[in-house]
Write a protein that holds these residues in place. Structure first.
Motif, PDB file in Angstrom:
ATOM      1  N   GLY A  17       0.839  -1.200   0.000  1.00  0.00           N
ATOM      2  CA  GLY A  17       0.000   0.000   0.000  1.00  0.00           C
ATOM      3  C   GLY A  17       0.869   1.244   0.000  1.00  0.00           C
ATOM      4  O   GLY A  17       1.949   1.261   0.589  1.00  0.00           O
ATOM      5  N   ILE A  18       0.394   2.291  -0.671  1.00  0.00           N
ATOM      6  CA  ILE A  18       1.128   3.555  -0.726  1.00  0.00           C
ATOM      7  C   ILE A  18       0.168   4.672  -0.318  1.00  0.00           C
ATOM      8  O   ILE A  18      -0.784   4.977  -1.029  1.00  0.00           O
ATOM      9  CB  ILE A  18       1.684   3.811  -2.146  1.00  0.00           C
ATOM     10  N   GLY A  19       0.421   5.242   0.852  1.00  0.00           N
ATOM     11  CA  GLY A  19      -0.469   6.277   1.382  1.00  0.00           C
ATOM     12  C   GLY A  19       0.126   7.661   1.210  1.00  0.00           C
ATOM     13  O   GLY A  19       0.887   7.928   0.272  1.00  0.00           O
ATOM     14  N   SER A  20      -0.209   8.551   2.135  1.00  0.00           N
ATOM     15  CA  SER A  20       0.320   9.908   2.128  1.00  0.00           C
ATOM     16  C   SER A  20       0.048  10.498   3.504  1.00  0.00           C
ATOM     17  O   SER A  20      -0.832  10.027   4.222  1.00  0.00           O
ATOM     18  CB  SER A  20      -0.363  10.745   1.037  1.00  0.00           C
ATOM     19  N   THR A  21       0.827  11.502   3.873  1.00  0.00           N
ATOM     20  CA  THR A  21       0.590  12.218   5.126  1.00  0.00           C
ATOM     21  C   THR A  21       0.447  13.688   4.765  1.00  0.00           C
ATOM     22  O   THR A  21       1.418  14.334   4.366  1.00  0.00           O
ATOM     23  CB  THR A  21       1.757  11.992   6.105  1.00  0.00           C
ATOM     24  N   GLU A  22      -0.779  14.199   4.855  1.00  0.00           N
ATOM     25  CA  GLU A  22      -1.070  15.541   4.328  1.00  0.00           C
ATOM     26  C   GLU A  22      -2.386  16.036   4.894  1.00  0.00           C
ATOM     27  O   GLU A  22      -3.233  15.239   5.315  1.00  0.00           O
ATOM     28  CB  GLU A  22      -1.183  15.452   2.798  1.00  0.00           C
ATOM     29  N   PRO A  23      -2.590  17.370   4.886  1.00  0.00           N
ATOM     30  CA  PRO A  23      -3.829  17.912   5.438  1.00  0.00           C
ATOM     31  C   PRO A  23      -5.071  17.423   4.706  1.00  0.00           C
ATOM     32  O   PRO A  23      -5.062  17.286   3.478  1.00  0.00           O
ATOM     33  CB  PRO A  23      -3.663  19.429   5.279  1.00  0.00           C
TER      34      PRO A  23
END
Ligand SMILES: [Zn+2]
Length: 248
Positions: A17-23
């Protein structure tokens, strides 16, 4: 899993899985895409393996490409080429381990182009005799592609991380419009500065969100992803995969 578990497992497919950390606006946490993607992968891999697949789940990437989020604080990002190289390294390691099927599960729209480019680079640079079959899935529910902090993601977080959802801020969040009409056409691609596209950090009507809708959404996405994993796992790899073997 321990070393012995992994050796005995007979891995056919590796899932990353490839996520993200962002508003994600005033309602959802920065980790939304990571939490969603990780939960989807876990559920799908478990279901697939219960139906006889041999799918091995790697730890979900929490950081991805949000290069168009620079106007907001601490959107945690790596570059397009860095993500490509990381994915290419994962594929190459999996190939060294003898596995020939890889599924990337993408939890963030901004990752899509780098993942697709990595797939093409891999195809270009790897001899067919040992080239793993690699595909990308977005969780197979088209509506989410349009959602950033809107009803689908809010519903999923209400199901997965209810303590992190600021329900007192549920509202209809406006989308920004470019001043050029034809840039809205789906056949035209460009990188949207996200603080102008969704000025509040998330976009769309969220007041009808619910944990039940989130569960329905996750269940159907996981079911589809599990079905893909079962099919892939059970199909023997050969250099012409996924087409029938061709005569030499
Ligand atoms: Zn998101």
């Amino acid at each position: 899993m321990t070393l012995d578990d992994v050796r005995a497992f007979g891995t056919e497919v590796v899932v990353l899985g490839i996520g993200s950390t962002e508003p994600h606006g005033p309602i959802l946490p920065y980790g939304t895409d990571y939490f969603y993607c990780d939960a989807l992968c876990r559920r799908a891999v478990r279901q697939a393996n219960e139906r006889g697949a041999r799918a091995l789940m790697y730890p979900t990437f929490p950081i991805g490409n949000n290069v168009n989020f620079k106007a907001w604080p601490f959107a945690c990002r790596i570059g397009v080429r860095t993500l490509m190289l990381a994915l290419l390294d994962v594929i190459s390691a999996v190939e060294e381990d003898g596995v020939r099927k890889v599924v990337f599960v993408n939890g963030h729209g901004g990752n899509t182009d780098a993942i697709r480019a990595a797939l093409r680079e891999h195809f270009h640079n790897t001899p067919r005799e040992r080239r793993a079959f690699v595909c990308m899935s977005t969780g197979m529910a088209a509506s989410r592609a349009l959602d950033h902090g809107g009803e689908v993601e809010t519903s999923c977080m209400m199901r997965l991380k209810p303590d992190l959802v600021r329900t007192e801020h549920l509202q209809d969040m406006p989308f920004g419009k470019p001043t050029l009409e034809w840039l809205e056409h789906p056949a035209v691609y460009w990188v949207r500065p996200w603080h102008l596209h969704v000025p509040m950090g998330g976009g769309g009507e969220t007041r009808d969100s619910s944990a039940e809708k989130g569960e329905d959404y996750l269940a159907s996405a996981a079911e589809n992803l599990a079905a893909l994993l079962v099919e892939l796992s059970g199909a023997p790899w050969h250099p012409d995969f996924p087409y029938a073997p061709q005569p030499e």
